[in-house]
Design an enzyme around this catalytic site. Sequence first.
Site, PDB file in Angstrom:
ATOM      1  CD  GLU A   1      70.421  41.250  34.322  1.00  0.00           C
ATOM      2  OE1 GLU A   1      69.682  42.098  34.816  1.00  0.00           O
ATOM      3  OE2 GLU A   1      70.428  40.052  34.665  1.00  0.00           O
TER       4      GLU A   1
ATOM      5  CG  ASN B   1      75.152  36.699  32.050  1.00  0.00           C
ATOM      6  OD1 ASN B   1      75.033  35.811  31.202  1.00  0.00           O
ATOM      7  ND2 ASN B   1      74.384  36.752  33.128  1.00  0.00           N
TER       8      ASN B   1
ATOM      9  CG  HIS C   1      65.902  34.492  33.051  1.00  0.00           C
ATOM     10  ND1 HIS C   1      65.900  33.441  33.945  1.00  0.00           N
ATOM     11  CD2 HIS C   1      67.038  35.177  33.272  1.00  0.00           C
ATOM     12  CE1 HIS C   1      66.993  33.501  34.686  1.00  0.00           C
ATOM     13  NE2 HIS C   1      67.703  34.543  34.296  1.00  0.00           N
TER      14      HIS C   1
ATOM     15  CD  GLU D   1      71.353  34.674  34.537  1.00  0.00           C
ATOM     16  OE1 GLU D   1      70.201  35.063  34.823  1.00  0.00           O
ATOM     17  OE2 GLU D   1      72.374  35.330  34.775  1.00  0.00           O
TER      18      GLU D   1
ATOM     19  CG  ASP E   1      64.315  30.489  34.165  1.00  0.00           C
ATOM     20  OD1 ASP E   1      64.099  31.339  33.281  1.00  0.00           O
ATOM     21  OD2 ASP E   1      64.544  30.797  35.355  1.00  0.00           O
TER      22      ASP E   1
HETATM   23  O1  9MR Z   1      67.743  34.126  40.975  1.00  0.00           O
HETATM   24  C1  9MR Z   1      68.355  35.235  41.598  1.00  0.00           C
HETATM   25  C2  9MR Z   1      67.578  35.635  42.830  1.00  0.00           C
HETATM   26  O2  9MR Z   1      67.693  34.615  43.815  1.00  0.00           O
HETATM   27  C3  9MR Z   1      68.103  36.945  43.388  1.00  0.00           C
HETATM   28  O3  9MR Z   1      67.234  37.400  44.418  1.00  0.00           O
HETATM   29  C4  9MR Z   1      68.209  38.016  42.291  1.00  0.00           C
HETATM   30  C5  9MR Z   1      68.901  39.275  42.793  1.00  0.00           C
HETATM   31  O4  9MR Z   1      70.222  38.991  43.155  1.00  0.00           O
HETATM   32  O5  9MR Z   1      68.960  37.520  41.194  1.00  0.00           O
HETATM   33  C6  9MR Z   1      68.416  36.383  40.603  1.00  0.00           C
HETATM   34  O6  9MR Z   1      69.253  35.988  39.528  1.00  0.00           O
HETATM   35  C7  9MR Z   1      69.352  36.908  38.449  1.00  0.00           C
HETATM   36  C8  9MR Z   1      70.764  36.840  37.935  1.00  0.00           C
HETATM   37  O7  9MR Z   1      71.684  37.098  38.954  1.00  0.00           O
HETATM   38  C9  9MR Z   1      70.976  37.800  36.776  1.00  0.00           C
HETATM   39  N1  9MR Z   1      69.993  37.598  35.750  1.00  0.00           N
HETATM   40  C10 9MR Z   1      68.596  37.563  36.163  1.00  0.00           C
HETATM   41  C11 9MR Z   1      68.439  36.517  37.281  1.00  0.00           C
HETATM   42  C12 9MR Z   1      66.969  36.383  37.681  1.00  0.00           C
HETATM   43  O8  9MR Z   1      66.496  37.579  38.213  1.00  0.00           O
END
Ligand code: 9MR
Length: 356
Positions: free
Chosen positions: A150, A198, A234, A263, A265
């Site tokens: 990101e 990613n 997402h 990822e 969902d």
């Molecule tokens: O699902 C993840 C959540 O448990 C964490 O608190 C958060 C911060 O580290 O990250 C979430 O996962 C993210 C992923 O690492 C990158 N893309 C977006 C995902 C959802 O926010």
Amino acid sequence: MTALRVHLPLLVILLVAAAASPPVTLRQAADRAGVLVGAAVRPSLFSEAAYSETLAREYNMVEPEDVMKWWVVRRDSKFDFREGDEVVRFAQAHGMKVRGHCLVWDHANPAWLTEGGFTPGQLSHLLEEHITTVMKHYAGQVFAWDVVNEALDEGGRPKDSLWYNQPGIGLAEKGTAYVERAFRWAHQADPHALLFYNEAEGEGLNRKSDAIYAMVKDFRQRGVPIDGVGLQLHISRLDLDTAAIGANIARLTALGVQVHISELDVALPLDPSTGQVRKDDLLRQADVYRGVVRACRQNPGCTAIQTWGFTDKYSWIGSHSRGTRGAALPFDRAYKPKPAYDAMLEELTGRPSKEP
Ligand code: 9MR
């Protein structure tokens, strides 16, 4: 010997029947289709039998949802691989691949790093050391890494961030040069790992996905080591334009990189009083899952389909939306497959999973 002779024909019949019978799990279907089907996981949940059993039965790949991020691996400045190692051990015990996530992100970093007042020179050293140490620790165990996560904003410009320009690693205001530097360090650390960029919300055709495409094209032309793009997916809208996703996958893979759906969902609105979803939303959700899996399967360069978790019991969406949205994954809170699961299985096998 006698027993073997007696049972050999039976064994052959059973083996032939097993090979010809329809796959009954996502994992079987994915193995036959030659594609990876994965889920983001939390190792603290491996002790829950239904969690581990469902995961091992249905998936041939896992990715740590959080435990290979800086804030876990570098909670203090020392390296701590214990939780990441648990994911690797689980995967090895069940013959699954591990996808690593993530080495460079402007979130999920420990305060000692973000508030440490480091100079660009010091940050550059810290990042190189981090990428090198983590990737060498997991070399041969993690087959692919989200090296940078990101980095772009909606307009396709590099986001202001610790690694880019606040203060950055010494390449501030030089576009994607800092991303390139990270990929070069990653390749040096583990030349066998597949290296991914990613990104969120750059899945269809828009300014962000145009910028990802331009960056990957530039990297490929100049020999910067990049092997793939992760499309997060997402999704919170049920009218997803899957044709645009297919077109984006096609232009990326034409550059010679792989695409992973990384990822996936599909969050649904929850009834505020009961916390339940509408039944027809579950069917519309299944159509979205179907469309995404189909868009991936239509292109041989799309080699993995991964969801962000797998059971509605554990998903980031609940806390993130303060309970207003959820039920985003293929299994319900009791690990029962939902219509989204059936749709994934149908698309992976190429035919309906259930008789009408
Ligand atoms: O699902 C993840 C959540 O448990 C964490 O608190 C958060 C911060 O580290 O990250 C979430 O996962 C993210 C992923 O690492 C990158 N893309 C977006 C995902 C959802 O926010």
